[in-house]
Design a protein around this motif. Structure first.
Motif, mmCIF file in Angstrom:
data_model
loop_
_atom_site.group_PDB
_atom_site.id
_atom_site.type_symbol
_atom_site.label_atom_id
_atom_site.label_comp_id
_atom_site.label_asym_id
_atom_site.label_seq_id
_atom_site.Cartn_x
_atom_site.Cartn_y
_atom_site.Cartn_z
ATOM 1 N N LEU A 463 13.574 56.084 8.911
ATOM 2 C CA LEU A 463 13.317 55.502 10.354
ATOM 3 C C LEU A 463 14.669 55.318 10.883
ATOM 4 O O LEU A 463 15.372 54.503 10.418
ATOM 5 C CB LEU A 463 12.589 54.190 10.471
ATOM 6 N N GLY A 464 14.828 55.715 12.181
ATOM 7 C CA GLY A 464 16.049 55.288 12.669
ATOM 8 C C GLY A 464 15.955 54.497 13.925
ATOM 9 O O GLY A 464 15.119 54.798 14.889
ATOM 10 N N MET A 465 16.736 53.332 13.697
ATOM 11 C CA MET A 465 16.673 52.303 15.068
ATOM 12 C C MET A 465 17.844 52.699 15.902
ATOM 13 O O MET A 465 18.798 53.195 15.445
ATOM 14 C CB MET A 465 16.576 51.048 14.361
ATOM 15 N N HIS A 466 17.736 52.091 17.142
ATOM 16 C CA HIS A 466 18.781 52.422 18.201
ATOM 17 C C HIS A 466 19.058 51.330 18.986
ATOM 18 O O HIS A 466 18.407 50.266 18.816
ATOM 19 C CB HIS A 466 18.570 53.774 18.856
ATOM 20 N N LYS A 467 19.835 51.456 20.005
ATOM 21 C CA LYS A 467 20.453 50.524 20.700
ATOM 22 C C LYS A 467 19.116 49.873 21.666
ATOM 23 O O LYS A 467 18.417 50.689 22.043
ATOM 24 C CB LYS A 467 21.465 51.038 21.817
ATOM 25 N N ILE A 468 19.068 48.772 21.969
ATOM 26 C CA ILE A 468 18.252 48.212 22.949
ATOM 27 C C ILE A 468 18.803 48.130 24.220
ATOM 28 O O ILE A 468 19.911 47.543 24.398
ATOM 29 C CB ILE A 468 17.813 46.738 22.505
ATOM 30 N N GLN A 469 18.098 48.869 25.101
ATOM 31 C CA GLN A 469 18.666 48.820 26.538
ATOM 32 C C GLN A 469 17.760 48.781 27.499
ATOM 33 O O GLN A 469 16.405 49.180 27.324
ATOM 34 C CB GLN A 469 19.158 50.449 26.737
ATOM 35 N N GLU A 470 18.021 48.003 28.693
ATOM 36 C CA GLU A 470 16.968 47.635 29.481
ATOM 37 C C GLU A 470 16.751 48.899 30.490
ATOM 38 O O GLU A 470 17.576 49.559 31.110
ATOM 39 C CB GLU A 470 17.371 46.676 30.439
ATOM 40 N N ARG A 471 15.646 49.377 30.661
ATOM 41 C CA ARG A 471 15.412 50.608 31.516
ATOM 42 C C ARG A 471 13.955 50.311 32.352
ATOM 43 O O ARG A 471 13.161 49.609 32.031
ATOM 44 C CB ARG A 471 15.078 51.639 30.353
ATOM 45 N N PRO A 472 13.635 50.985 33.369
ATOM 46 C CA PRO A 472 12.652 50.745 34.141
ATOM 47 C C PRO A 472 11.497 51.460 33.503
ATOM 48 O O PRO A 472 11.487 52.837 32.973
ATOM 49 C CB PRO A 472 12.879 51.582 35.581
ATOM 50 N N VAL A 473 10.286 50.814 33.309
ATOM 51 C CA VAL A 473 9.149 51.440 32.687
ATOM 52 C C VAL A 473 7.922 51.112 33.677
ATOM 53 O O VAL A 473 7.912 50.189 34.545
ATOM 54 C CB VAL A 473 8.802 51.025 31.316
ATOM 55 N N VAL A 474 6.884 51.949 33.462
ATOM 56 C CA VAL A 474 5.757 51.586 34.202
ATOM 57 C C VAL A 474 4.914 50.890 33.516
ATOM 58 O O VAL A 474 4.197 51.243 32.490
ATOM 59 C CB VAL A 474 4.994 52.956 34.789
ATOM 60 N N VAL A 475 4.360 49.548 33.745
ATOM 61 C CA VAL A 475 3.219 48.953 32.996
ATOM 62 C C VAL A 475 2.180 48.350 34.054
ATOM 63 O O VAL A 475 2.362 47.805 35.175
ATOM 64 C CB VAL A 475 4.247 47.424 32.658
ATOM 65 N N ASP A 476 0.934 48.731 33.856
ATOM 66 C CA ASP A 476 -0.076 48.411 34.866
ATOM 67 C C ASP A 476 0.087 48.976 36.228
ATOM 68 O O ASP A 476 -0.140 48.177 36.989
ATOM 69 C CB ASP A 476 -0.415 47.074 34.676
ATOM 70 N N GLY A 477 0.799 50.198 36.215
ATOM 71 C CA GLY A 477 0.808 50.718 37.558
ATOM 72 C C GLY A 477 2.266 50.436 38.325
ATOM 73 O O GLY A 477 2.281 50.770 39.421
ATOM 74 N N GLU A 478 2.926 49.334 37.711
ATOM 75 C CA GLU A 478 4.082 48.861 38.291
ATOM 76 C C GLU A 478 5.473 49.206 37.735
ATOM 77 O O GLU A 478 5.261 49.179 36.515
ATOM 78 C CB GLU A 478 3.832 47.251 38.491
ATOM 79 N N ILE A 479 6.500 49.475 38.235
ATOM 80 C CA ILE A 479 7.603 49.690 37.738
ATOM 81 C C ILE A 479 8.420 48.336 37.283
ATOM 82 O O ILE A 479 8.601 47.349 38.227
ATOM 83 C CB ILE A 479 8.632 50.279 38.538
ATOM 84 N N VAL A 480 8.547 48.151 36.044
ATOM 85 C CA VAL A 480 9.150 46.827 35.618
ATOM 86 C C VAL A 480 10.524 47.236 34.672
ATOM 87 O O VAL A 480 10.674 48.386 34.144
ATOM 88 C CB VAL A 480 8.224 45.784 34.833
ATOM 89 N N ILE A 481 11.240 46.119 34.634
ATOM 90 C CA ILE A 481 12.535 46.269 33.660
ATOM 91 C C ILE A 481 12.328 45.701 32.296
ATOM 92 O O ILE A 481 11.821 44.502 32.311
ATOM 93 C CB ILE A 481 13.704 45.754 34.103
ATOM 94 N N ARG A 482 12.222 46.555 31.278
ATOM 95 C CA ARG A 482 11.940 46.098 29.995
ATOM 96 C C ARG A 482 12.910 46.313 28.817
ATOM 97 O O ARG A 482 13.714 47.556 29.157
ATOM 98 C CB ARG A 482 10.713 46.505 29.425
ATOM 99 N N PRO A 483 13.359 45.819 27.918
ATOM 100 C CA PRO A 483 14.324 45.973 26.884
ATOM 101 C C PRO A 483 13.436 46.970 26.001
ATOM 102 O O PRO A 483 12.632 47.005 25.320
ATOM 103 C CB PRO A 483 14.468 44.815 26.128
ATOM 104 N N MET A 484 14.154 48.434 26.040
ATOM 105 C CA MET A 484 13.603 49.452 25.306
ATOM 106 C C MET A 484 14.354 50.024 24.248
ATOM 107 O O MET A 484 15.546 49.835 24.300
ATOM 108 C CB MET A 484 13.099 50.569 26.148
#
Length: 522
Positions: A463-484
């Protein structure tokens, strides 16, 4: 006249042992090199041979006692069957000539004016040879007992060689860059048992020692295992390579020199076979560039990394699948409990314990990712020995946390911290890097956003882990910023199907996005 039996060198960072069993008792007749007793350390069992023939005298350290390196174990009263004075080295490194007429074992303090060999220490399970990387002393230097003389490199770890006794270095038998075998001789010391250094009485090496090596047809020593493998891969016979080792022994470097110089013709059976890429000399650089280049020999660790990674690509049907995970829940849980966790367990709460637990959870559901191929069989592991890839100044190593599936978060964090520190200090033993069933590699600590990790054979998944980066994602129909974080699973498609690989990665993602699933085994 009596001979002392002392505790031999026990290995890197091992300073004491327990006397497990005595095979002889006072008054028993013993032969030179006959096993007298067995010592146990926290890693290995060490047999102690008799340094001379005679009869057992006093046993100083009884069974069950703890003894340090070079401590007195017993004495041998030399009788008619004892070795005579001035016995020469028999070639296997067990006895050397002594001015006092007493054979001296490596790791044993010599009598006044005696010589003692500096031997290659125990290198670890299945490791038979090492390369001399650095000498800290030179011929004529005075040394004290346990002072570091040189450093050896094996495929995985660096091993420091301490002085077995105080004295003066009279001869260095293995120079920097030489390949030495386990239990081989490195150098010769001349000194005194009380630690006082005496003038060397050993003659300077004869001129013929520096003469060119004998032709391969006349050499007496057995070729190095690495050299045999290199010759087989290159299609060379021993007669086509000039050995530079002792008694004309062919070393791996000799094979490389023969190939680079172009002086050795390919063997008849290999005339039409292309040369191995790793052995093909590169085209010479232009003169103006060559002056600005620096050529440095690859360390044994780097050579091993290169070989194993290429073997992995050549043998496994490797494929990589990707996913991404929202790290919000793990980061919130870590932030909430990290101070209390550190106060109770004495170790920081990091991300690796969450990933280790999540992978163990997923491996139970998709066991083929935790399996390996052995010929025509698939070997399923009903346990998880988790390999944690660790970057060190000398290269990548993979210490193994055994039975990680039965460990708590705190136990995993402690194991990762301890093995990580030992890896960076070059103190890992071979046993600590063997037996892994699955590996986690965290390229995110270096800023990697996405990559495809290479399998660590014979394992079937990494398993390769990578950098945690804040990105816009869609949650429950809304665009939010999450650490991905992007996750990458490389797997051996010979035994892991796409469905199993995707299922594994989804289970890891689910467990990290809702860590409560780990507690409820969901």
């Amino acid at each position: 006249m009596s001979t002392e039996v002392r505790v031999p060198t026990l290995g890197e960072s091992v300073t004491e042992a327990t006397v497990a069993t005595w095979f002889k008792k006072p008054g028993d007749a013993v032969e030179a090199d006959e096993m007298l007793c067995e010592l146990e350390t926290d890693k290995v069992t060490v047999e102690v041979p008799a340094p001379a023939a005679g009869r057992m005298g006093e046993i100083v350290a009884a069974e069950g006692e703890t003894v340090g390196v070079n401590a007195l174990l017993a004495t041998i009263e030399e009788g008619a069957g004892a070795s005579g004075g001035g016995k020469e080295d028999d070639g296997d490194g067990k006895t050397v000539s002594s001015a006092g007429g007493k054979p001296t074992k490596a790791g044993e303090q010599p009598e006044s004016g005696g010589n003692v060999d500096v031997m290659v220490p125990t290198l670890g399970e299945s490791v038979t040879e090492a390369t001399v990387s650095t000498w800290f002393k030179k011929v004529g230097d005075d040394v004290s007992q346990d002072e570091m003389l040189c450093e050896l490199e094996t495929d995985k770890v660096s091993v420091e060689v301490p002085a077995p006794a105080a004295g003066t270095i009279t001869e260095i038998l293995a120079k920097e860059g030489d390949t030495v075998q386990a239990d081989g001789r490195l150098a010769v010391l001349s000194g005194a048992a009380d630690g006082a250094v005496e003038p060397s009485t050993r003659e300077t090496p004869k001129e013929e020692d520096d003469a060119p090596a004998e032709p391969a047809a006349e050499r007496k020593g057995e070729d190095a295992p690495a050299a045999k493998k290199a010759m087989a891969e290159a299609g060379l016979s021993p007669g086509q390579v000039v050995g530079s080792g002792r008694d004309g022994r062919i070393m791996k470097e000799d094979v490389s020199k023969a190939l680079a110089a172009g002086k050795s013709a390919a063997s008849p059976g290999a005339e039409s076979a292309p040369a191995a890429p790793a052995e093909t000399p590169r085209a010479p650089a232009p003169a103006e560039d060559a002056a600005r280049e620096e050529r440095v020999k690859m360390t044994r660790l780097r050579q091993t990394i290169a070989r194993r990674l290429k073997e992995s690509q050549n043998t496994a049907a490797m494929l990589t699948t990707y996913n991404e995970v929202d790290m919000s829940a793990v980061m919130a849980l870590r932030s909430q409990y990290k101070e209390e966790f550190a106060k109770k367990h004495g170790v920081k709460l990091g991300f690796m314990s969450f990933f280790t637990k999540a992978c163990c959870h997923a491996l139970n559901e998709v066991p083929e990712v935790n399996a390996e191929i052995d010929g025509t069989d698939v070997v399923y592991k009903n346990f998880v020995h988790m390999g944690i890839a660790t970057g060190t100044p000398t290269g990548l190593v993979v210490p193994v946390i055994r039975d990680a599936d039965s460990m708590s978060f705190a136990a995993i964090e402690k194991a990762i911290a301890e093995k990580g520190a030992r890896a960076r200090d070059g103190k890992l033993s071979m046993a600590e890097m063997q037996g892994g069933t699955f590996t986690i590699s965290n390229g995110g600590v270096y800023g990697s956003l996405m990559s495809s990790p290479i399998l660590n054979p014979p394992q079937s998944g990494i398993l390769g882990m990578h950098k945690i980066q804040e990105r816009p994602v869609v949650v429950d129909g809304e665009i939010v910023i999450r650490p991905m974080m992007y996750l990458a699973l490389s797997y051996d498609h010979r035994i892991v199907d796409g469905k199993g690989a995707v299922t594994f990665l989804v289970r890891v993602k689910d467990a990290l996005e809702d860590p409560r699933r780990l507690l409820m085994d969901l």
